[in-house]
Design a protein around this motif. Structure first.
Motif, short mmCIF file in Angstrom:
data_model
loop_
_atom_site.label_atom_id
_atom_site.label_comp_id
_atom_site.label_asym_id
_atom_site.label_seq_id
_atom_site.Cartn_x
_atom_site.Cartn_y
_atom_site.Cartn_z
N ALA A 1 0.83 -1.20 0.00
CA ALA A 1 0.00 0.00 0.00
C ALA A 1 0.87 1.26 0.00
CB ALA A 1 -0.92 -0.01 1.22
N ALA A 2 1.98 1.22 0.74
CA ALA A 2 2.88 2.38 0.78
C ALA A 2 3.45 2.66 -0.61
CB ALA A 2 3.99 2.14 1.78
N ARG A 3 3.88 1.63 -1.30
CA ARG A 3 4.41 1.84 -2.65
C ARG A 3 3.32 2.36 -3.59
NH1 ARG A 3 7.66 -3.90 -2.91
NH2 ARG A 3 9.62 -3.22 -1.95
N ASN A 4 2.14 1.77 -3.51
CA ASN A 4 1.03 2.22 -4.37
C ASN A 4 0.72 3.69 -4.16
OD1 ASN A 4 0.82 -0.40 -5.30
ND2 ASN A 4 -0.96 -0.90 -4.05
N ASN A 5 0.66 4.12 -2.91
CA ASN A 5 0.36 5.52 -2.63
C ASN A 5 1.47 6.45 -3.09
OD1 ASN A 5 -2.17 5.04 -1.53
ND2 ASN A 5 -1.36 4.66 0.53
N GLY A 6 2.70 5.94 -3.06
CA GLY A 6 3.80 6.72 -3.61
C GLY A 6 3.69 6.89 -5.11
N VAL A 7 3.30 5.82 -5.79
CA VAL A 7 3.13 5.88 -7.25
C VAL A 7 2.05 6.89 -7.63
CG1 VAL A 7 2.39 4.57 -9.28
CG2 VAL A 7 3.95 3.52 -7.63
N LYS A 8 0.99 6.97 -6.85
CA LYS A 8 -0.13 7.86 -7.17
C LYS A 8 0.29 9.32 -7.21
CE LYS A 8 -3.64 4.78 -5.22
NZ LYS A 8 -4.61 4.56 -4.09
N VAL A 9 1.27 9.72 -6.40
CA VAL A 9 1.66 11.13 -6.36
C VAL A 9 2.98 11.40 -7.08
CG1 VAL A 9 0.45 11.42 -4.18
CG2 VAL A 9 2.89 10.88 -4.14
N ALA A 10 3.59 10.36 -7.66
CA ALA A 10 4.90 10.52 -8.30
C ALA A 10 4.81 11.41 -9.54
CB ALA A 10 5.47 9.16 -8.66
N SER A 11 5.82 12.26 -9.73
CA SER A 11 5.87 13.17 -10.87
C SER A 11 6.95 12.80 -11.88
CB SER A 11 6.12 14.61 -10.38
OG SER A 11 5.11 15.03 -9.50
N GLY A 12 7.84 11.90 -11.52
CA GLY A 12 8.98 11.60 -12.37
C GLY A 12 8.66 10.75 -13.58
N LYS A 13 9.53 10.83 -14.58
CA LYS A 13 9.37 9.99 -15.76
C LYS A 13 9.63 8.53 -15.42
CE LYS A 13 10.67 9.52 -20.62
NZ LYS A 13 11.45 10.09 -21.75
N TYR A 14 10.49 8.30 -14.42
CA TYR A 14 10.78 6.94 -13.97
C TYR A 14 10.54 6.85 -12.47
CZ TYR A 14 13.00 6.25 -18.49
OH TYR A 14 13.23 6.16 -19.84
N ILE A 15 10.29 5.64 -12.02
CA ILE A 15 10.05 5.37 -10.60
C ILE A 15 11.07 4.35 -10.11
CG2 ILE A 15 8.51 4.08 -9.04
CD1 ILE A 15 6.18 5.60 -10.27
N TYR A 16 11.58 4.62 -8.90
CA TYR A 16 12.49 3.66 -8.29
C TYR A 16 12.04 3.44 -6.84
CZ TYR A 16 16.56 1.22 -6.65
OH TYR A 16 17.38 0.26 -6.11
N PHE A 17 11.87 2.16 -6.47
CA PHE A 17 11.47 1.80 -5.12
C PHE A 17 12.70 1.50 -4.28
CE2 PHE A 17 7.84 0.34 -7.77
CZ PHE A 17 6.85 1.15 -7.23
N THR B 1 -2.07 -5.16 -1.14
CA THR B 1 -1.93 -4.39 0.09
C THR B 1 -2.18 -5.25 1.32
OG1 THR B 1 -4.24 -3.68 0.05
CG2 THR B 1 -2.65 -2.30 -1.10
N GLY B 2 -1.60 -4.83 2.45
CA GLY B 2 -1.87 -5.46 3.73
C GLY B 2 -1.18 -6.79 3.97
N ILE B 3 -0.21 -7.17 3.11
CA ILE B 3 0.44 -8.47 3.25
C ILE B 3 1.94 -8.34 3.07
CG2 ILE B 3 -1.58 -9.72 2.39
CD1 ILE B 3 -0.02 -10.10 -0.26
N PHE B 4 2.66 -9.40 3.44
CA PHE B 4 4.05 -9.56 3.06
C PHE B 4 4.11 -10.27 1.69
CE2 PHE B 4 4.35 -9.77 7.81
CZ PHE B 4 5.07 -8.60 7.98
N TYR B 5 5.31 -10.37 1.11
CA TYR B 5 5.54 -11.07 -0.16
C TYR B 5 4.72 -10.45 -1.29
CZ TYR B 5 6.57 -14.26 3.66
OH TYR B 5 7.00 -14.80 4.85
N GLU B 6 4.46 -9.16 -1.19
CA GLU B 6 3.60 -8.46 -2.15
C GLU B 6 4.22 -8.36 -3.53
OE1 GLU B 6 6.74 -6.09 -1.03
OE2 GLU B 6 5.29 -6.93 0.38
#
Length: 460
Positions: free
Chosen positions: A74-90, A191-196
């Motif tokens: 869920a944290a990664r998903n919410n980060g993607v929603k507001v990201a402005s960059g051409k590329y994303i890195y987790f 969301t809400g789990i490990f091994y996502e």
């Protein structure tokens, strides 16, 4: 999407106060300047939130997202929603990166117009190795010795060529991803789990048209007593592992071609291996009553899928039975409801054996090859179906005629034409070509030729 931002670095944060600043500083030190850092606070309670607020106030490139604890996906998903960059890195908040990671990845990705780029990592171990799950500290995220050419692959082409050689890792921090690609294919995490990231990585490779590999260890993976790979499991680990197994099974259902289904099977087996480790842990710790409802529900699910699936994939059906049987073996002291795999196995063997003519007293059948598969095949038939009804002979390339095997006559393949054979069952895949040449050379070409495939043999 802001045009001036090249990379959005998404860092989920949950109680990593002791490592968070080093992680953030490794991003601030990047040689690529056109970046934004998105810190997603996943309900931290250890003081990490104060660190996030400090960097949010003092650095214009830092943005913060605050949420209740929903785990990494869920944290990664919410980060993607507001990201402005051409590329994303987790980036995981207890790890750090090389100062040139983003620039190197950006240059290659732009030049080759990639959907995503793969990199490698180096492991930094803190603490006693006994605190980590067996083997986890030795996991090697390095593909440089696999002979991967410096070229662009489709995701499925790369997977098919290099997965079995250890060329695919499920870790999200080992890929640098085009944001439009990620969003267009809705490549979000459970969301809400490990091994996502286990089912996520399958979807990532399945959708990609252009991917490449940069043979550089640019990510530093820290292993410490508080990390996810420590030895202690809880019920969330178990629920997560079983849920991801179910997601992978559902993905397999959605694939129409056997070839594409079998691409998912190794990941399912890998995820099941983790689930099995957790179940074994609970079995050894005698905590079975605490998790029995979850295990029982998953067991029933496996049996239901086995009985009702319309997918004609023998390998998959065998694996379902093996998974269910493993649960039975680990939990054989709990007699909550009757086990079903033996009944399913008998039906499976009955269905498989129909093609071999072994239950037809009017047929003469020769079983070619006296190795381990032949023995397992023979014993499995007898266990579930009893004695053979057909006239049975064994064939061998090396033994002379006149011997007996399991109470039946053995013929050297050179003499195989002496008894009339309606069917010849080839039990070896390794020597199949040689055995097929002998079959035609010594006059058995009129017989029906059948094979015991390796995945079918997994049950024997």
């Amino acid at each position: 999407m802001r045009q001036d931002i090249k990379t959005s670095i998404i860092i989920p944060v949950y109680n990593t106060k002791n490592y968070l600043e080093e992680c953030i500083k490794s991003v601030l030190a990047q040689t690529q300047e056109e970046i934004e850092i998105i810190l997603v606070d996943d309900g931290s309670t250890d003081g990490s939130t104060e660190i996030i607020k400090y960097y949010e106030r003092n650095y214009s490139c830092v943005r913060a997202v605050y949420q209740k604890n929903q785990k990494l996906g869920a944290a990664r998903n919410n980060g993607v929603k507001v990201a402005s960059g051409k590329y994303i890195y987790f980036l995981d908040s207890d790890d750090y990166i090389s100062m040139d990671l983003l620039e190197k990845c950006y240059v290659v990705s732009e030049a080759e117009k990639l959907d995503f780029l793969m990199i490698d990592s180096e492991t930094v171990i803190e603490g006693d190795l006994k605190e980590f799950r067996e083997g986890s500290a030795n996991e090697n995220y390095d593909r440089s010795n696999l002979g991967i050419e410096k070229r662009v692959y489709s995701g499925t082409e790369y997977w098919d060529r290099f997965f079995v050689r250890g060329g695919v890792f499920s870790n999200a921090y080992l890929v640098y991803i085009n944001t439009s690609f990620l969003r267009n294919y809705a490549l979000y995490f459970e969301t809400g789990i490990f091994y996502e990231d286990m089912d996520w990585i399958v979807r990532l490779y399945s959708c990609a048209k252009r991917t490449a590999y940069l043979p550089k260890k640019l990510y530093f993976r820290r292993m410490h007593p508080g990390s996810i790979v420590t030895v202690h499991y809880n019920v969330i680990h178990l629920k997560s592992a079983m849920m991801v197994c179910k997601k992978l099974i559902q993905m397999l259902f959605e694939e129409k071609k056997l070839y594409d289904q079998n691409r998912i099977m190794p990941i399912l087996e890998s995820m099941w291996a983790r689930a099995k480790d957790i179940l074994k842990f609970y079995s050894q710790e005698r905590c079975l009553p605490d998790i029995w409802l979850e295990v029982a529900a998953f067991y029933r699910y496996l049996i239901h899928i086995y009985k009702n699936t319309v997918i004609d994939n023998t390998w998959f059906r065998v694996r379902l039975l093996i998974m269910a049987e493993t649960i039975e073996q680990l939990f054989d002291t709990l007699y909550i409801f009757p086990w079903e795999t033996e009944k399913c196995k008998k039906q499976f063997v009955t269905d498989q054996m129909k093609a071999f003519d072994l239950d037809n007293p009017e047929k003469s059948v020769g079983i070619y090859g006296l190795g381990m598969r032949c023995e397992r095949f023979f014993k499995t038939y007898q266990k579930y179906l009893g004695a053979f009804s057909a006239k049975l002979f064994f064939l061998d390339t090396y033994q002379e005629s006149g011997h007996m095997y399991q109470g039946y006559p053995v013929y050297n393949i050179k003499d195989a034409g002496k008894p009339h054979l309606d069917t010849v069952i080839v039990t070896s895949s390794r020597y199949r070509d040689e055995m097929m040449e002998n079959i035609y050379l010594y006059g058995l070409s009129d017989a029906k030729i059948l094979f015991i495939e390796p995945f079918t043999n997994a049950l024997f």
